[in-house]
Design a protein around this motif. Structure first.
Motif, mmCIF file in Angstrom:
data_model
loop_
_atom_site.group_PDB
_atom_site.id
_atom_site.type_symbol
_atom_site.label_atom_id
_atom_site.label_comp_id
_atom_site.label_asym_id
_atom_site.label_seq_id
_atom_site.Cartn_x
_atom_site.Cartn_y
_atom_site.Cartn_z
ATOM 1 N N ASN A 405 3.757 6.695 7.030
ATOM 2 C CA ASN A 405 3.366 5.292 6.852
ATOM 3 C C ASN A 405 1.940 5.062 7.323
ATOM 4 O O ASN A 405 1.165 4.358 6.676
ATOM 5 C CB ASN A 405 4.292 4.368 7.645
ATOM 6 C CG ASN A 405 5.572 4.081 6.885
ATOM 7 O OD1 ASN A 405 5.690 4.423 5.711
ATOM 8 N ND2 ASN A 405 6.530 3.486 7.558
ATOM 9 N N TYR A 409 -0.642 3.415 4.842
ATOM 10 C CA TYR A 409 -1.143 2.064 5.019
ATOM 11 C C TYR A 409 -2.478 2.015 5.759
ATOM 12 O O TYR A 409 -2.807 1.052 6.424
ATOM 13 C CB TYR A 409 -0.093 1.188 5.702
ATOM 14 C CG TYR A 409 1.174 1.119 4.883
ATOM 15 C CD1 TYR A 409 1.191 0.392 3.679
ATOM 16 C CD2 TYR A 409 2.307 1.832 5.246
ATOM 17 C CE1 TYR A 409 2.330 0.366 2.882
ATOM 18 C CE2 TYR A 409 3.452 1.805 4.464
ATOM 19 C CZ TYR A 409 3.457 1.075 3.282
ATOM 20 O OH TYR A 409 4.574 1.063 2.495
ATOM 21 N N ARG A 452 9.791 -4.588 2.043
ATOM 22 C CA ARG A 452 8.412 -4.115 2.014
ATOM 23 C C ARG A 452 7.516 -5.340 2.061
ATOM 24 O O ARG A 452 7.793 -6.344 1.428
ATOM 25 C CB ARG A 452 8.128 -3.329 0.720
ATOM 26 C CG ARG A 452 9.166 -2.253 0.435
ATOM 27 C CD ARG A 452 8.726 -1.336 -0.682
ATOM 28 N NE ARG A 452 7.639 -0.495 -0.264
ATOM 29 C CZ ARG A 452 6.596 -0.203 -1.033
ATOM 30 N NH1 ARG A 452 6.502 -0.705 -2.249
ATOM 31 N NH2 ARG A 452 5.638 0.569 -0.584
ATOM 32 N N SER A 456 2.149 -4.345 0.119
ATOM 33 C CA SER A 456 2.337 -2.902 -0.087
ATOM 34 C C SER A 456 2.351 -2.596 -1.571
ATOM 35 O O SER A 456 1.786 -1.614 -2.039
ATOM 36 C CB SER A 456 3.663 -2.433 0.503
ATOM 37 O OG SER A 456 3.955 -3.107 1.670
ATOM 38 N N LEU A 468 11.459 2.700 7.533
ATOM 39 C CA LEU A 468 11.533 2.076 8.862
ATOM 40 C C LEU A 468 12.969 1.726 9.246
ATOM 41 O O LEU A 468 13.328 1.765 10.420
ATOM 42 C CB LEU A 468 10.644 0.841 8.919
ATOM 43 C CG LEU A 468 9.138 1.118 8.974
ATOM 44 C CD1 LEU A 468 8.352 -0.182 9.092
ATOM 45 C CD2 LEU A 468 8.785 2.035 10.141
#
Ligand code: ADP
Length: 510
Positions: A405, A409, A452, A456, A468
């Protein structure tokens, strides 16, 4: 969506129904009040009339007895003052006796006061010739006293007129207390004399409101039986109180219905959101599977056809194959574990172990993609970390998801920090990046399955939305928790707080 107006419509219907019910309730309340009052008045009148009748009958009976025994005495040849005195001693209900003969001579008492003289004169005046002839008895009111006048046959003197003056105190004692003492509701019943004074009744009556009064018959002229309603207990108030309770219950019911509707509405919305997220999930997973597969296939084919010019390139291609198949494995593991969690089949094998090798192993497995995508990574592991209860594979998976992640991100600032440090008796493992960060309002929700953050998608980062959720499940299975902080736009930091081994007794977590 077509379903939107439905809740409004339902709410409208519920409130319209509530309104109609309230209106109906109001009108029935009014009728109910009137009916209750009428009924109470009827009952009160019956009670009062019964009490009046009882008292009257007792008075009349006492008077009859008195006259009868006086009559017996009068028939004796030696009837005189002594006989009357003797009679008086036996009949306490009367405090004065007057005996007159047909000629109007007073035979008893022997002497009298001026008041008594007036009384005797009034008595004479009240008694007509007809009454002498007919005989019988009647009540005469003289000077505020009720006198029972009766003509009785005398022995030799001919008929005699007797006047018996009733003693109010004796009446209270001999008649009222005896007849009304055992009445069911003595507190609400009273006897009033001609001046409206309470002759008999409990003091509680003072603060009560009179409901009605019923007159006595001829034996107690001007006296009345009054029925009182204790303050605050009028039928109207009682009905109103009951109606209030009913209304409160109704309001509560409506509230529960409204609450139920809101809860159902939310549930339905949530369910439909989950359904949407699920379909997104399928699309996202398929896409995530396709990308590495396409890469693997392309590089494998290139290698197979021996079209790779030099050894360095070839090694690079092999690296791509390894990396992409690792990514594929991770993705499939995520999906499989997630489905196991969903069906409650996921089991962890937790045993005491060190965190350090897990951290290094995970970072190592990302070395290549990190390098390739231009990331720098800092790994700091505090020395002498305690062993903690761990399922090594699960913990690697959790950490790998966080690192994945962090890469996914991150924007232009490609720096990742992985750290493990002491956290009370346990260990905290952090993965931080300088990426897009998590909006504060979304910090709870990102750990929900399929969830989400809107961006995203728009920022072109693919993902399944279960990573997650999986991390949270794993950490919680270890008795720990996962938190996120950092500033939106500046990066985020995910921390796994993992508890230590159960402490030997007596030690405390510092
Ligand atoms: P996904 O497959 O979408 O990454 P996750 O469950 O791993 O699913 O993450 C849920 C959402 O949390 C992501 O879609 C993203 O919006 C947000 N998120 C997760 N990690 C980070 C991070 N390091 N920085 C910013 N946002 C993150």
């Amino acid at each position: 969506m077509g379903a939107r107006p439905a809740p409004l419509l339902i709410f409208g219907a519920v409130f319209a129904a509530a309104f109609v019910l309230a209106a109906l309730g109001y009108f029935s309340l009014r009728r109910w009040e009137v009916a209750a009052e009428r009924e109470l008045r009827g009952q009160a009148r019956d009670t009062a009339a019964m009490a009046a009748e009882k008292v009257e009958m007792a008075v009349v009976r006492a008077e009859q007895d008195a006259i009868a025994s006086l009559q017996v005495a009068a028939l004796a040849p030696d009837f005189g003052a002594t006989a009357v005195e003797a009679w008086k001693a036996r009949h306490a209900l009367f405090d004065a006796v007057y005996v007159l003969d047909r000629q109007g001579r007073v035979l008893y008492p022997v002497g009298w006061t001026r008041d008594e003289a007036e009384l005797i004169a009034a008595l004479r005046a009240e008694i007509s010739q007809g009454f002498w002839d007919r005989g019988g008895r009647r009540h005469v009111e003289v000077g505020g006293h009720v006198i029972l006048a009766a003509v009785i046959p005398g022995s030799s003197r001919g008929p005699l007129l007797v006047g018996l003056r009733r003693d109010d105190q004796a009446l209270h004692r001999e008649v009222l207390e005896k007849t009304l003492g055992g009445t069911e509701s003595p507190g609400s019943l009273a006897i009033l004399d001609g001046n409206g004074r309470t002759v008999f009744g409990s003091p509680a009556v003072d603060r009560a409101e009179p409901v009605l009064t019923v007159p006595f018959g001829e034996a107690l002229p001007a006296w009345r039986v009054a029925l009182y309603q204790p303050a605050g207990l009028s039928p109207r108030e009682m009905v109103r109180r009951q109606a209030m309770i009913f209304m409160a219950a109704l309001a509560l019911l409506l509230l529960v219905i409204a609450g139920g509707l809101v809860a159902t509405y939310r549930l339905v919305r949530r369910e439909s959101e989950i359904a949407r997220l699920k379909s997104d999930f399928v699309a996202n997973v398929s896409h995530d599977l396709k990308t590495p597969l396409a890469l693997i296939r392309m590089f494998a084919e290139t290698l197979e056809m021996d079209r790779v010019p030099d050894e360095r390139r070839r090694r690079e291609y092999y690296g791509v194959l390894t990396r992409e198949s690792e990514r594929l494995s991770r993705l499939i593991d995520n999906v499989l574990d997630f489905s196991r969690i969903e069906s409650g089949r996921q089991r962890y094998e937790i045993a005491p172990g060190p965190v350090e090798p897990i951290v290094h192993e995970v970072v190592e497995s990302f070395r290549h993609p990190l390098h390739q995508q231009g990331f720098t990574a800092d790994v700091t592991v505090e020395p002498d970390l305690p062993d903690i209860p761990l399922d090594g594979d699960a913990m690697k998976q959790a950490l790998a998801n966080l690192v994945d992640n962090a890469m996914k991100y991150s924007g232009d600032r490609r720096h990742i920090r992985v750290a493990a440090r002491r956290d009370g008796a346990g260990v905290a493992v952090e993965v931080a990046d300088d990426g897009i960060g998590v909006p504060i309002s979304e910090r709870e929700r990102i750990f929900e399955k399929f969830y989400r953050v809107g961006r995203s998608e728009t920022q072109g980062r693919r993902g399944s939305g279960v990573g997650l959720a999986l991390v949270k499940h794993i950490v919680e299975a270890h008795g720990g928790r996962v938190t996120v902080d950092g500033r939106p736009g500046e990066g985020s930091r995910f921390t796994l707080h993992l508890p230590g081994l159960p402490l030997p007794s007596g030690e405390r977590v510092g």
